[in-house]
Design a protein around this motif. Structure first.
Motif, PDB file in Angstrom:
ATOM      1  N   ALA A   1       0.789  -1.236   0.000  1.00 34.97           N
ATOM      2  CA  ALA A   1       0.000   0.000   0.000  1.00 34.97           C
ATOM      3  C   ALA A   1       0.821   1.285   0.000  1.00 34.97           C
ATOM      4  O   ALA A   1       0.277   2.383   0.099  1.00 34.97           O
ATOM      5  N   CYS A   2       2.146   1.125  -0.128  1.00 33.39           N
ATOM      6  CA  CYS A   2       2.994   2.307  -0.108  1.00 33.39           C
ATOM      7  C   CYS A   2       2.849   3.086  -1.428  1.00 33.39           C
ATOM      8  O   CYS A   2       2.651   4.311  -1.428  1.00 33.39           O
ATOM      9  N   LEU A   3       2.900   2.362  -2.533  1.00 30.37           N
ATOM     10  CA  LEU A   3       2.759   3.031  -3.834  1.00 30.37           C
ATOM     11  C   LEU A   3       1.340   3.577  -3.987  1.00 30.37           C
ATOM     12  O   LEU A   3       1.122   4.620  -4.605  1.00 30.37           O
ATOM     13  N   CYS A   4       0.386   2.861  -3.411  1.00 31.81           N
ATOM     14  CA  CYS A   4      -1.010   3.313  -3.448  1.00 31.81           C
ATOM     15  C   CYS A   4      -1.127   4.660  -2.723  1.00 31.81           C
ATOM     16  O   CYS A   4      -1.752   5.605  -3.219  1.00 31.81           O
ATOM     17  N   THR A   5      -0.482   4.762  -1.570  1.00 24.36           N
ATOM     18  CA  THR A   5      -0.543   6.010  -0.801  1.00 24.36           C
ATOM     19  C   THR A   5       0.118   7.153  -1.575  1.00 24.36           C
ATOM     20  O   THR A   5      -0.438   8.244  -1.689  1.00 24.36           O
ATOM     21  N   TYR A   6       1.308   6.896  -2.148  1.00 22.74           N
ATOM     22  CA  TYR A   6       1.982   7.939  -2.910  1.00 22.74           C
ATOM     23  C   TYR A   6       1.182   8.315  -4.158  1.00 22.74           C
ATOM     24  O   TYR A   6       1.154   9.482  -4.556  1.00 22.74           O
ATOM     25  N   ALA A   7       0.522   7.312  -4.757  1.00 24.35           N
ATOM     26  CA  ALA A   7      -0.259   7.602  -5.969  1.00 24.35           C
ATOM     27  C   ALA A   7      -1.435   8.519  -5.658  1.00 24.35           C
ATOM     28  O   ALA A   7      -1.900   9.268  -6.525  1.00 24.35           O
ATOM     29  N   SER A   8      -1.913   8.481  -4.412  1.00 22.54           N
ATOM     30  CA  SER A   8      -3.033   9.360  -4.078  1.00 22.54           C
ATOM     31  C   SER A   8      -2.587  10.830  -4.093  1.00 22.54           C
ATOM     32  O   SER A   8      -3.415  11.733  -4.093  1.00 22.54           O
ATOM     33  N   TYR A   9      -1.264  11.062  -4.084  1.00 22.06           N
ATOM     34  CA  TYR A   9      -0.759  12.434  -4.177  1.00 22.06           C
ATOM     35  C   TYR A   9      -0.388  12.831  -5.604  1.00 22.06           C
ATOM     36  O   TYR A   9       0.138  13.918  -5.825  1.00 22.06           O
ATOM     37  N   MET A  10      -0.629  11.906  -6.557  1.00 26.06           N
ATOM     38  CA  MET A  10      -0.220  12.208  -7.942  1.00 26.06           C
ATOM     39  C   MET A  10      -1.316  12.963  -8.673  1.00 26.06           C
ATOM     40  O   MET A  10      -2.501  12.680  -8.474  1.00 26.06           O
ATOM     41  N   LYS A  11      -0.877  13.858  -9.539  1.00 23.68           N
ATOM     42  CA  LYS A  11      -1.869  14.616 -10.319  1.00 23.68           C
ATOM     43  C   LYS A  11      -2.526  13.696 -11.335  1.00 23.68           C
ATOM     44  O   LYS A  11      -1.946  12.693 -11.743  1.00 23.68           O
ATOM     45  N   LYS A  12      -3.721  14.096 -11.771  1.00 20.21           N
ATOM     46  CA  LYS A  12      -4.524  13.233 -12.649  1.00 20.21           C
ATOM     47  C   LYS A  12      -3.916  13.044 -14.033  1.00 20.21           C
ATOM     48  O   LYS A  12      -4.272  12.102 -14.737  1.00 20.21           O
ATOM     49  N   ASP A  13      -3.023  13.969 -14.451  1.00 22.39           N
ATOM     50  CA  ASP A  13      -2.507  13.834 -15.817  1.00 22.39           C
ATOM     51  C   ASP A  13      -1.149  13.129 -15.869  1.00 22.39           C
ATOM     52  O   ASP A  13      -0.524  13.056 -16.917  1.00 22.39           O
TER      53      ASP A  13
END
Ligand code: PHE
Length: 463
Positions: free
Chosen positions: A245-257
């Motif tokens: 779930a680490c990459l999942c957590t960081y991905a939640s901070y990624m912009k949509k594009d």
């Protein structure tokens, strides 16, 4: 439904790549990868590890990114949301139970942080010794330095250093992730890369280094057992920070594009690159000074000081030793930040606590567990099933939690999430042009290859 607060987003794409790469690149590449390679016969292990990184790692990373970015919240909420949603806007019964995998991620990353902080503490100790000019010396002196570190005399110092390291992680995480992590990673990851290259060239030039290069480059297939395959797979997960779930957590901070596939490829390349260069830094030196490649956790601490001492004039050796341990400590820190982050955001958003209180709760847990891990070197009776508590934590997380998390994430994204939603994330909400062939390959790997490989290899090592 729980309305969640979104904490932050990475400001720039390069900052996002380097921060996520900062999570992936750490002691896993520089300390764990050489240890695993040494214990599993060298080149054959590396070859299998690379295959897993490409076939399962890349697709697994993308799957976790999809859960995280489409969820836009902590891992429990994101997994529950991904499990609940159906294509026609309806809700899957018991779908939110998928949130369990987000919760396991929070627990698993805290357990990884517990044993990881011990090695990071050793790095801090070596940094201190390097500053005092005491890591350089004859092979016997170098061995004595490490021997003392894991003896009962020093056990409380190691324990304190592990706690100190976890506490430093706390101060960064408590402040929020944008400025600190992103900025630090931009500077550190490239610098670490350059220093590793210098050290590996120096190591390869030591007398007798050829044997180490052979060990790294010539696969001995007779050494490959089911255990080798399993270790290679679990290390690939560990090194990419995958399945927890680490990459999942960081991905939640990624912009949509942000193009998720491209990001996954870039991060995996940086991660593999650093690991391989670390191999070239450690093994030629190990063979040169007669340190056994399967010496386990002590390997890098026994070999590198010999490189600093023998490959450079003393002042340069001194500077390189200081810089190297400094960067190692920082590389460990960018990984521990990501570990602490997972549980912190879950507690912050689910229990509606402030970020600093949430981070303090996870930190406290990690300090207690980290102390037990640390003391278990000098007091091996601290541990279950005849191994140290340190090994117990490594074993439970890397060998169980990560592959299991990866398996269920592949099932969730490959089979349960609405396909249009997944494709929409792959196409970054219409900003990226994805070819239908690529989508089909992605789904084939995610639906069949990943779960079958992980399940077969996992069950195979149990029997
Ligand atoms: N990938 C990190 C490393 O190689 C370790 C890590 C594992 C970080 C799991 C976060 C989650 O050092």
């Amino acid at each position: 439904m729980n309305k969640t607060i979104k904490t932050a987003t990475f400001a720039t794409t390069i900052g996002m790549i380097l921060a996520t790469a900062g999570s992936a690149v750490g002691l896993g590449n520089i300390w764990r990868f050489p240890t695993m390679t040494g214990e599993n016969g060298g080149a054959a292990f590396i070859f299998i590890y690379m295959i897993f990184n490409v076939v399962i790692g890349l697709v697994g990373m993308m799957a976790e990114f999809i859960v995280g970015r489409s969820g836009g919240a902590n891992s429990v909420t994101a997994y529950a949301k991904a499990g609940r949603e159906l294509a026609d806007g309806k809700v899957r019964k018991y779908g939110e139970l998928w949130g369990i995998f987000g919760a396991l991620g929070g627990l698993g990353t805290a357990l990884i942080l517990s044993f990881y902080s011990v090695i990071a503490g050793w790095c801090v100790y070596y940094l201190y010794k390097a500053l005092k000019g005491e890591v350089l010396g004859s092979p016997e002196e170098i061995e004595a330095t490490f021997g003392a570190l894991v003896s009962t005399d020093y056990s409380w110092i190691c324990c304190l250093l592990a706690i100190l390291f976890t506490a430093s992680t706390y101060f960064i995480v408590a402040r929020g992730i944008e400025k600190g992590i992103e900025k630090a990673s931009k500077l550190m990851v490239p610098l670490l890369f350059i220093l590793l290259i210098i050290l590996s060239v120096a190591s390869c030039m030591l007398p007798g280094a050829g044997k180490g290069l052979e060990f790294l480059l010539m696969p001995d297939i007779s050494k490959v057992t089911w255990k080798t395959v399993y270790e290679a797979m679990s290390h690939s997960f560990f090194s990419l920070s995958l399945g927890i779930a680490c990459l999942c957590t960081y991905a939640s901070y990624m912009k949509k594009d942000i193009n998720l596939a491209k990001a996954a490829v870039q991060i995996a390349c940086i991660d593999i690159g650093v690991a391989i260069i670390a191999g070239f830094m450690i093994f030629p030196a190990a063979f040169s000074v007669g340190v056994s490649p399967d010496s386990g956790p002590s390997l890098i601490f026994l070999t590198l000081p010999n490189v600093f001492t023998n490959a450079f004039p003393s002042t340069i050796g001194y500077c390189i030793a200081v810089l190297f341990y400094f960067l190692l400590v920082l590389a460990a820190l960018t990984s521990t930040i990501s570990m602490l982050e997972v549980g912190t955001v879950v507690i912050e958003q689910k229990l509606r606590l402030s970020r600093s209180v949430a981070a303090a709760i996870v930190t406290l847990f990690c300090c207690v567990m980290g102390s037990l891990c640390s003391l278990s070197f000098a007091y091996p009776e601290i541990g279950l099933a005849g191994t140290t508590f340190f090994d117990n934590c490594d074993y439970i997380t890397a060998k169980f939690m990560l592959p299991i998390g990866g398996f269920f994430t592949a099932i969730l994204v490959g089979w349960l999430m609405p396909k249009e939603k997944v494709i929409n994330e792959l196409a970054s909400h219409g900003t990226v042009n994805v070819k239908p062939l690529h989508v089909n390959i992605f789904f084939f790997l995610l639906r069949f290859v990943c779960p079958i490989c992980v399940a077969v290899i996992f069950i195979g090592q149990l029997i």
